[in-house]
Scaffold this active site. Structure first.
Site, PDB file in Angstrom:
ATOM      1  N   ASN A  34       0.848  -1.200   0.000  1.00  0.00           N
ATOM      2  CA  ASN A  34       0.000   0.000   0.000  1.00  0.00           C
ATOM      3  C   ASN A  34       0.881   1.247   0.000  1.00  0.00           C
ATOM      4  OD1 ASN A  34       0.359   0.997   2.892  1.00  0.00           O
ATOM      5  ND2 ASN A  34      -0.311  -1.116   3.253  1.00  0.00           N
ATOM      6  N   ARG A  35       0.256   2.398  -0.104  1.00  0.00           N
ATOM      7  CA  ARG A  35       0.979   3.650  -0.310  1.00  0.00           C
ATOM      8  C   ARG A  35       1.427   4.346   0.970  1.00  0.00           C
ATOM      9  NH1 ARG A  35       0.673   5.354  -5.573  1.00  0.00           N
ATOM     10  NH2 ARG A  35      -1.103   4.608  -6.796  1.00  0.00           N
TER      11      ARG A  35
END
Ligand code: CTP
Ligand code: CA
Length: 239
Positions: A34-35
């Protein structure tokens, strides 16, 4: 250090902070991720140290340099993060779950790199749910009758069924933590979330005791300092 000496609000307290985004392995070279940049969690760990606490930082993948001089445990997956958090939290006064934990992981990890083959169908990835680490740690604390302040983080968006605050309150109840730090995310250019990787943040700190949500706005370090101030206040009230 000099900062800790100047600001001893959490002296003698053990604070465990999780930060960064977990990576869930598909094979030896690939993962689902994920970011999360890890910036907000690292800022919380630094704020805790500046307040005189003994800090353990449990770091999943982060996009920035890890701080020096803080007890560090590096993990990759949600299950590894859970094991590290369980072991560190048994003696913690405060636990802050700022990590972006993957909600799902591949149902298995291939032992060898997945190959393209002309003679078989394209692979399908089946996901299974990861445990809710935060809710589990709250349950562990309650079962042990431990005095421990547990803080969650959440990024929320409103929709036609409710506003950010409605969803955040429901999440706070569901998780059972003491404080929930909520930031409102909106879609940015290119479909990316506005807050990921940014240096500033705007949050609401919700308290399970029902008191008015506290707004904090500024750099991620300023937001972290505001969260730590609220934590110190809660510890003071409860001691
Ligand atoms: N969290 C956790 N374990 C998970 C997922 C989330 O401990 N498997 C923690 C996060 O570290 C954070 C808090 O729970 O402190 C809220 O995360 P969030 O993703 O907002 O909550 P979810 O329950 O996963 O809800 P959603 O479906 O909105 O993603
Ligand atoms: Ca989630």
């Amino acid at each position: 250090n000099a900062v800790a000496a100047a600001d001893p609000r959490l002296r003698g307290k053990r604070v465990v902070v999780t930060a960064g985004g977990t990576r869930e392995a598909l094979d030896p070279v690939r993962y689902l991720g994920n970011r999360s940049s890890g910036k907000q969690g690292i800022a919380v760990a630094l704020a805790a140290r500046a307040a005189g606490a003994e800090v353990t930082l449990i770091a999943a993948h982060v996009e920035v340099a890890l701080p020096q001089g803080i007890d560090l445990v590096q993990v990759e997956s949600a299950l590894e993060l859970q094991a590290a958090a369980q072991s560190a939290s048994s003696t913690a006064d405060v636990l802050v779950m700022a990590a972006a934990v993957a909600d799902f992981r591949p149902d298995h990890t291939e032992g060898a790199k997945i190959k393209k083959r002309d003679d078989s169908a394209d692979p399908v990835i089946t996901l299974v749910r990861n445990p809710d680490i935060l809710a589990g740690l709250v349950a562990d604390r309650n079962a042990a009758g431990r005095r421990q302040l547990i803080v969650g983080f959440a990024a929320e968006t409103g929709d036609d069924r409710g506003g950010v605050l409605d969803y955040a309150r429901a999440k706070l109840e569901r998780k059972g933590c003491d404080l929930l730090v909520v930031n409102q995310v909106g879609p940015g250019a290119g479909g990316q979330e506005l807050t990921f990787g940014q240096d500033s943040n705007e949050v609401l700190i919700l308290d399970r005791d029902g008191s008015e949500p506290l707004a904090a706005l500024g750099t991620k370090q300023e937001v972290a300092n505001a969260v730590m101030a609220r934590i110190a206040e809660k510890l003071g009230v409860e001691n």
